[in-house]
Design an enzyme around this catalytic site. Structure first.
Site, PDB file in Angstrom:
ATOM      1  N   LYS A 119      20.712  38.776  -4.549  1.00  0.00           N
ATOM      2  CA  LYS A 119      21.301  39.522  -3.421  1.00  0.00           C
ATOM      3  C   LYS A 119      22.012  38.583  -2.436  1.00  0.00           C
ATOM      4  O   LYS A 119      23.007  38.967  -1.827  1.00  0.00           O
ATOM      5  CB  LYS A 119      20.217  40.340  -2.710  1.00  0.00           C
ATOM      6  N   TYR A 128      15.202  38.258  -6.996  1.00  0.00           N
ATOM      7  CA  TYR A 128      15.992  39.340  -6.371  1.00  0.00           C
ATOM      8  C   TYR A 128      16.729  38.819  -5.131  1.00  0.00           C
ATOM      9  O   TYR A 128      17.916  39.115  -4.930  1.00  0.00           O
ATOM     10  CB  TYR A 128      15.019  40.461  -6.012  1.00  0.00           C
TER      11      TYR A 128
HETATM   12  N1  LIG Z   1      15.938  51.246  -1.723  1.00  0.00           N
HETATM   13  C1  LIG Z   1      16.033  50.227  -0.877  1.00  0.00           C
HETATM   14  O1  LIG Z   1      15.403  50.201   0.199  1.00  0.00           O
HETATM   15  C2  LIG Z   1      16.932  49.064  -1.187  1.00  0.00           C
HETATM   16  C3  LIG Z   1      16.875  47.950  -0.350  1.00  0.00           C
HETATM   17  C4  LIG Z   1      17.737  46.889  -0.567  1.00  0.00           C
HETATM   18  C5  LIG Z   1      18.634  46.953  -1.620  1.00  0.00           C
HETATM   19  N2  LIG Z   1      18.639  48.028  -2.453  1.00  0.00           N
HETATM   20  C6  LIG Z   1      19.592  48.043  -3.553  1.00  0.00           C
HETATM   21  O2  LIG Z   1      20.246  49.293  -3.609  1.00  0.00           O
HETATM   22  C7  LIG Z   1      20.634  49.571  -4.959  1.00  0.00           C
HETATM   23  C8  LIG Z   1      20.131  50.947  -5.372  1.00  0.00           C
HETATM   24  O3  LIG Z   1      18.710  50.918  -5.396  1.00  0.00           O
HETATM   25  P1  LIG Z   1      17.790  52.223  -5.338  1.00  0.00           P
HETATM   26  O4  LIG Z   1      16.797  51.981  -4.291  1.00  0.00           O
HETATM   27  O5  LIG Z   1      18.613  53.439  -5.302  1.00  0.00           O
HETATM   28  O6  LIG Z   1      17.004  52.064  -6.729  1.00  0.00           O
HETATM   29  P2  LIG Z   1      17.022  52.959  -8.068  1.00  0.00           P
HETATM   30  O7  LIG Z   1      16.140  52.273  -9.033  1.00  0.00           O
HETATM   31  O8  LIG Z   1      16.722  54.374  -7.747  1.00  0.00           O
HETATM   32  O9  LIG Z   1      18.556  52.896  -8.529  1.00  0.00           O
HETATM   33  C9  LIG Z   1      19.097  51.850  -9.280  1.00  0.00           C
HETATM   34  C10 LIG Z   1      19.848  52.459 -10.445  1.00  0.00           C
HETATM   35  O10 LIG Z   1      20.529  51.425 -11.168  1.00  0.00           O
HETATM   36  C11 LIG Z   1      20.448  51.741 -12.561  1.00  0.00           C
HETATM   37  N3  LIG Z   1      20.639  50.529 -13.367  1.00  0.00           N
HETATM   38  C12 LIG Z   1      19.786  49.480 -13.480  1.00  0.00           C
HETATM   39  N4  LIG Z   1      20.297  48.557 -14.301  1.00  0.00           N
HETATM   40  C13 LIG Z   1      21.502  49.017 -14.730  1.00  0.00           C
HETATM   41  C14 LIG Z   1      22.496  48.507 -15.597  1.00  0.00           C
HETATM   42  N5  LIG Z   1      22.355  47.319 -16.199  1.00  0.00           N
HETATM   43  N6  LIG Z   1      23.604  49.252 -15.819  1.00  0.00           N
HETATM   44  C15 LIG Z   1      23.762  50.457 -15.215  1.00  0.00           C
HETATM   45  N7  LIG Z   1      22.833  50.997 -14.387  1.00  0.00           N
HETATM   46  C16 LIG Z   1      21.718  50.287 -14.148  1.00  0.00           C
HETATM   47  C17 LIG Z   1      19.059  52.330 -12.726  1.00  0.00           C
HETATM   48  O11 LIG Z   1      18.937  53.114 -13.909  1.00  0.00           O
HETATM   49  C18 LIG Z   1      18.902  53.148 -11.444  1.00  0.00           C
HETATM   50  O12 LIG Z   1      19.281  54.511 -11.607  1.00  0.00           O
HETATM   51  C19 LIG Z   1      20.090  48.414  -5.796  1.00  0.00           C
HETATM   52  O13 LIG Z   1      21.076  47.430  -5.983  1.00  0.00           O
HETATM   53  C20 LIG Z   1      18.981  47.858  -4.929  1.00  0.00           C
HETATM   54  O14 LIG Z   1      18.686  46.518  -5.223  1.00  0.00           O
HETATM   55  C21 LIG Z   1      17.811  49.088  -2.266  1.00  0.00           C
END
Ligand SMILES: NC(=O)c1ccc[n+]([C@@H]2O[C@H](COP(=O)([O-])OP(=O)(O)OC[C@H]3O[C@@H](n4cnc5c(N)ncnc54)[C@H](O)[C@@H]3O)[C@@H](O)[C@H]2O)c1
Length: 302
Positions: A178, A174
């Protein structure tokens, strides 16, 4: 924020804009989609659906978000494509053009998690995580960037993470994905400048299904922001409020707040063209390496 002028109709920050958001069937993307729609944008809500490790699919996730936006009077369309393929990325763009005629804003947000310490990591997990995050960002950005280049510009937000920018235990796949997204954004910002295409990198920290089992959120859930606590920063990035800024990274989280994050460089020691040796680096360490004090000022961890 909505600007209301006396005697005029309500104005949104994104009136007339078309936004494409990947992974918007839940979590952060859902919050962006709903906020953007309230601010007047027409939104393509992409989500493949399914659990957070990226296995399986549930296309109703995107449709439910679209239904909620429409119930509030907003405009949105669902797209259930897998954005880690060129066809998937193209179909998100095609839906924007087909339904709304433009592509002003792209938020590359879709993501999955397959955490393992490096010694236990598998090639399959490595490939899948790199494919969804890093290649997915490439696949969705390509058609949109090309359209923006010919049509006066736009804004693209790429989602990185402190895991890639700083590092986090158990997340080599990851973190690599990123970190790669950050590198892609740096170059894209340079290439996009002359076409008025602005590029932002986001490092969010929010309580979603992706982070629900992190010890720091389990121990202190009140310190965490929900997705609605991150969305205003992304609205700032994609709206005119952020002016002509490009190529910047914003970190947004409960414990650390909203702040710019940067790769920093020391002034450095300039060696003679030849005739210097490895010991010189030891002797000039103060000019070459950051001191603990400088690190504390510039690169605190959460
Ligand atoms: N939540 C955090 O604290 C955090 C921290 C750092 C980075 N992020 C990043 O933020 C973004 C959103 O994460 P989140 O926390 O809302 O998680 P989440 O799992 O709720 O949302 C991610 C969404 O992406 C969709 N997805 C996954 N693979 C896919 C694909 N191949 N095609 C289309 N859709 C797809 C999933 O179905 C899901 O709804 C991600 O990129 C994650 O890595 C989140």
């Amino acid at each position: 924020m909505t600007i209301i002028k006396q005697g005029e109709a309500t104005m949104g920050l994104l009136d007339g804009k078309v936004a494409l958001i990947t992974g918007a069937g839940g979590g952060l993307g859902e919050a962006y989609a709903k906020l953007f729609a309230r601010e007047g944008a027409s939104v393509v809500v992409n989500d493949l659906g399914g659990p957070r490790d990226g296995s399986g699919a549930d296309k109703s996730m995107a449709q439910l978000v679209v239904d909620a936006i429409k119930a509030e009077g907003g405009k949105a369309v669902a797209n259930g494509a897998d954005i880690s393929t060129m066809e998937g990325g193209q179909s998100v763009f095609d839906d924007a053009i087909k339904h709304f005629g433009r592509a002003d804003i792209l938020v590359n947000n879709a993501g999955i998690l397959r955490d393992q310490t490096f010694a236990k990591a598998s090639e399959a997990d490595w490939d899948k995580v790199i494919k969804v995050h890093l290649k997915g960002t490439f696949c969705c950005t390509m058609p949109v960037f090309r359209w923006m280049r010919e049509n006066g510009g736009g804004v693209i937000v790429n989602t990185s993470s402190t895991s890639g920018l700083i590092g986090n235990f158990g997340q080599t796949n990851y973190g690599a994905a990123k970190g790669g997204i950050w590198g892609l954004s740096n170059v894209l910002a340079i290439e996009g400048r002359k076409y008025n295409i602005r590029i932002w990198t986001l490092a969010p920290g929010a309580l979603t299904r992706m982070t629900a089992d992190l010890p720091r959120y389990k121990e202190n859930p009140s310190a965490a922001l929900g997705p609605d606590g991150i969305a205003p920063a992304v609205l700032y990035m994609v709206s005119d409020l952020s002016g002509d800024q490009t190529g910047k990274v914003l970190g947004v989280s409960g414990p650390r707040g909203v702040r710019e994050m940067r790769m920093m460089e020391m002034e450095g020691w300039k060696p003679p063209h030849s005739g210097w040796n490895a010991q010189d680096i030891v002797d000039h360490a103060k000019e070459i390496f950051f001191s603990e004090e400088q690190i504390k000022m510039g690169a605190r961890r959460f």
